[in-house]
Scaffold this motif. Structure first.
Motif, PDB file in Angstrom:
ATOM      1  N   THR A 172       0.831  -1.202   0.000  1.00 28.50           N
ATOM      2  CA  THR A 172       0.000   0.000   0.000  1.00 28.50           C
ATOM      3  C   THR A 172       0.869   1.257   0.000  1.00 28.50           C
ATOM      4  O   THR A 172       0.607   2.218  -0.737  1.00 28.50           O
ATOM      5  CB  THR A 172      -0.937   0.003   1.215  1.00 28.50           C
ATOM      6  OG1 THR A 172      -1.781  -1.152   1.149  1.00 28.50           O
ATOM      7  CG2 THR A 172      -1.798   1.242   1.252  1.00 28.50           C
ATOM      8  N   SER A 173       1.909   1.259   0.816  1.00 31.34           N
ATOM      9  CA  SER A 173       2.808   2.408   0.874  1.00 31.34           C
ATOM     10  C   SER A 173       3.533   2.614  -0.445  1.00 31.34           C
ATOM     11  O   SER A 173       3.710   3.749  -0.903  1.00 31.34           O
ATOM     12  CB  SER A 173       3.822   2.224   2.002  1.00 31.34           C
ATOM     13  OG  SER A 173       3.189   2.127   3.256  1.00 31.34           O
ATOM     14  N   SER A 174       3.934   1.522  -1.067  1.00 32.40           N
ATOM     15  CA  SER A 174       4.650   1.643  -2.340  1.00 32.40           C
ATOM     16  C   SER A 174       3.750   2.221  -3.422  1.00 32.40           C
ATOM     17  O   SER A 174       4.195   3.039  -4.241  1.00 32.40           O
ATOM     18  CB  SER A 174       5.197   0.274  -2.777  1.00 32.40           C
ATOM     19  OG  SER A 174       4.177  -0.585  -3.276  1.00 32.40           O
ATOM     20  N   LYS A 175       2.487   1.830  -3.428  1.00 30.10           N
ATOM     21  CA  LYS A 175       1.580   2.341  -4.450  1.00 30.10           C
ATOM     22  C   LYS A 175       1.168   3.787  -4.169  1.00 30.10           C
ATOM     23  O   LYS A 175       0.902   4.557  -5.092  1.00 30.10           O
ATOM     24  CB  LYS A 175       0.357   1.440  -4.575  1.00 30.10           C
ATOM     25  CG  LYS A 175       0.695   0.066  -5.151  1.00 30.10           C
ATOM     26  CD  LYS A 175       1.397   0.168  -6.500  1.00 30.10           C
ATOM     27  CE  LYS A 175       1.637  -1.170  -7.151  1.00 30.10           C
ATOM     28  NZ  LYS A 175       2.278  -1.064  -8.483  1.00 30.10           N
ATOM     29  N   GLY A 176       1.125   4.166  -2.888  1.00 28.29           N
ATOM     30  CA  GLY A 176       0.940   5.570  -2.569  1.00 28.29           C
ATOM     31  C   GLY A 176       2.098   6.407  -3.075  1.00 28.29           C
ATOM     32  O   GLY A 176       1.922   7.528  -3.570  1.00 28.29           O
ATOM     33  N   ALA A 177       3.303   5.856  -2.970  1.00 29.15           N
ATOM     34  CA  ALA A 177       4.483   6.548  -3.487  1.00 29.15           C
ATOM     35  C   ALA A 177       4.431   6.682  -5.004  1.00 29.15           C
ATOM     36  O   ALA A 177       4.829   7.712  -5.567  1.00 29.15           O
ATOM     37  CB  ALA A 177       5.749   5.802  -3.071  1.00 29.15           C
ATOM     38  N   VAL A 178       3.920   5.656  -5.678  1.00 25.39           N
ATOM     39  CA  VAL A 178       3.785   5.727  -7.136  1.00 25.39           C
ATOM     40  C   VAL A 178       2.808   6.833  -7.528  1.00 25.39           C
ATOM     41  O   VAL A 178       3.023   7.556  -8.509  1.00 25.39           O
ATOM     42  CB  VAL A 178       3.341   4.359  -7.703  1.00 25.39           C
ATOM     43  CG1 VAL A 178       2.912   4.478  -9.157  1.00 25.39           C
ATOM     44  CG2 VAL A 178       4.471   3.348  -7.574  1.00 25.39           C
ATOM     45  N   MET A 179       1.731   6.995  -6.768  1.00 26.45           N
ATOM     46  CA  MET A 179       0.786   8.078  -7.044  1.00 26.45           C
ATOM     47  C   MET A 179       1.458   9.438  -6.883  1.00 26.45           C
ATOM     48  O   MET A 179       1.310  10.323  -7.742  1.00 26.45           O
ATOM     49  CB  MET A 179      -0.412   7.976  -6.102  1.00 26.45           C
ATOM     50  CG  MET A 179      -1.292   6.766  -6.326  1.00 26.45           C
ATOM     51  SD  MET A 179      -2.627   6.721  -5.097  1.00 26.45           S
ATOM     52  CE  MET A 179      -3.372   5.130  -5.499  1.00 26.45           C
ATOM     53  N   ALA A 180       2.190   9.622  -5.786  1.00 27.43           N
ATOM     54  CA  ALA A 180       2.884  10.887  -5.557  1.00 27.43           C
ATOM     55  C   ALA A 180       3.946  11.133  -6.631  1.00 27.43           C
ATOM     56  O   ALA A 180       4.112  12.263  -7.107  1.00 27.43           O
ATOM     57  CB  ALA A 180       3.512  10.888  -4.163  1.00 27.43           C
ATOM     58  N   MET A 181       4.639  10.077  -7.022  1.00 27.15           N
ATOM     59  CA  MET A 181       5.648  10.179  -8.069  1.00 27.15           C
ATOM     60  C   MET A 181       5.021  10.625  -9.386  1.00 27.15           C
ATOM     61  O   MET A 181       5.576  11.466 -10.113  1.00 27.15           O
ATOM     62  CB  MET A 181       6.330   8.812  -8.256  1.00 27.15           C
ATOM     63  CG  MET A 181       7.485   8.804  -9.223  1.00 27.15           C
ATOM     64  SD  MET A 181       8.068   7.122  -9.618  1.00 27.15           S
ATOM     65  CE  MET A 181       8.317   6.435  -7.984  1.00 27.15           C
ATOM     66  N   THR A 182       3.860  10.081  -9.683  1.00 24.52           N
ATOM     67  CA  THR A 182       3.153  10.437 -10.915  1.00 24.52           C
ATOM     68  C   THR A 182       2.850  11.926 -10.954  1.00 24.52           C
ATOM     69  O   THR A 182       3.055  12.602 -11.969  1.00 24.52           O
ATOM     70  CB  THR A 182       1.852   9.622 -11.031  1.00 24.52           C
ATOM     71  OG1 THR A 182       2.175   8.233 -11.088  1.00 24.52           O
ATOM     72  CG2 THR A 182       1.064  10.009 -12.269  1.00 24.52           C
TER      73      THR A 182
END
Length: 264
Positions: A172-182
């Motif tokens: 979940t944390s990794s995918k939240g980071a992907v959203m922020a990265m986007t």
């Protein structure tokens, strides 16, 4: 000729992605394979990348047997040298890339240990592949996307980061980071003509999620605005559109494509 006429001409020649080279990571099976199949049907020229070499070659061969232009190249998202070798191999043959789908990720642990039982090695592995790997693939392919004049990137996130799925902290944390990265990358890549969007699906019924506890599947399937299971094919048409020239205005967005399990 207007952009609308150009897009219409592309569709007449074989689909909305005709003439566009698309790279899909994690394309050997499951969601990645479904994305590749939909992009192939839309006329894309495909480069499939995965750590699963035999399955990846089988997928490329299957697409080619059905008339698509597809080839496979191996990649390990935990290895920066492997990622750069992938980009170099694509550059040597294709020259430019019009679309990149950052799909490859580690998704184990759904319904697993609570946060205080999570092993540090698991956390580090998930972050290395899902977050650092997505960044490094994007960095490696950015020059090829810019050179195309209409580069598009789709990052696969997850709606678990939108509703805060329990007992899945690393993923979940990794995918939240992907959203922020986007979102951050949209402001850096936009001036270069490259659009980037994150798609956040829910849990899908596919071989990669066979280990998921049935109670978690039922939570999703009864809680969606459109009740029922979600299959990989339910998100692929959206991804194909986001790889088109016409999707630039959506850059920086996080799109939950999960049949209405979460709303943003």
């Amino acid at each position: 000729m207007t952009m609308q006429q150009q897009r219409g001409g592309q569709q007449q020649r074989g689909g909305m992605l005709a003439g566009r080279t698309v790279v899909v990571t994690g394309a050997a099976r499951g969601v990645g394979r479904a994305i590749a199949e939909t992009c192939a049907a839309a006329g894309a020229r495909l480069v499939l990348a995965d750590i699963l070499e035999d399955a990846g070659r089988d997928t490329a061969a299957s697409l080619a047997a059905n008339g698509a232009e597809a080839r496979f190249l191996p990649v390990d998202l935990a290895d920066p040298a492997s990622i750069q070798a992938l980009a170099d191999g694509v550059a040597a043959r294709e020259g430019v890339v019009h679309g990149l789908v950052n799909n490859a990720a580690i998704a184990t642990g759904i319904g697993g240990p609570e946060f205080d039982q999570l092993e540090i090695a698991t956390w580090d592995r998930v972050m290395t592949v899902n977050v650092r790997g997505t960044w490094l693939v994007t960095r490696a392919f950015a020059p090829l996307l810019v050179a195309s004049g209409s580069g598009r990137i789709v990052n696969l996130a997850s709606d678990t980061a939108l509703w805060g799925a329990p007992r899945l902290l690393a993923y979940t944390s990794s995918k939240g980071a992907v959203m922020a990265m986007t979102r951050s990358l949209s402001r850096e890549l936009g001036p270069r003509g490259v659009g980037i969007v994150a798609v956040a699906p829910g849990i899908m019924r596919c071989e990669a999620t066979e280990y998921v506890p049935e109670e978690r599947h039922r939570l999703y399937e009864t809680g969606r605005a459109v009740p029922g299971p979600q299959d990989p094919e339910d998100i692929t048409a959206t991804i194909a559109f986001l790889l088109t020239q016409g999707a630039l205005a959506l850059t920086g967005q996080v799109l939950p494509v999960d049949a209405g399990f979460v709303f943003t």
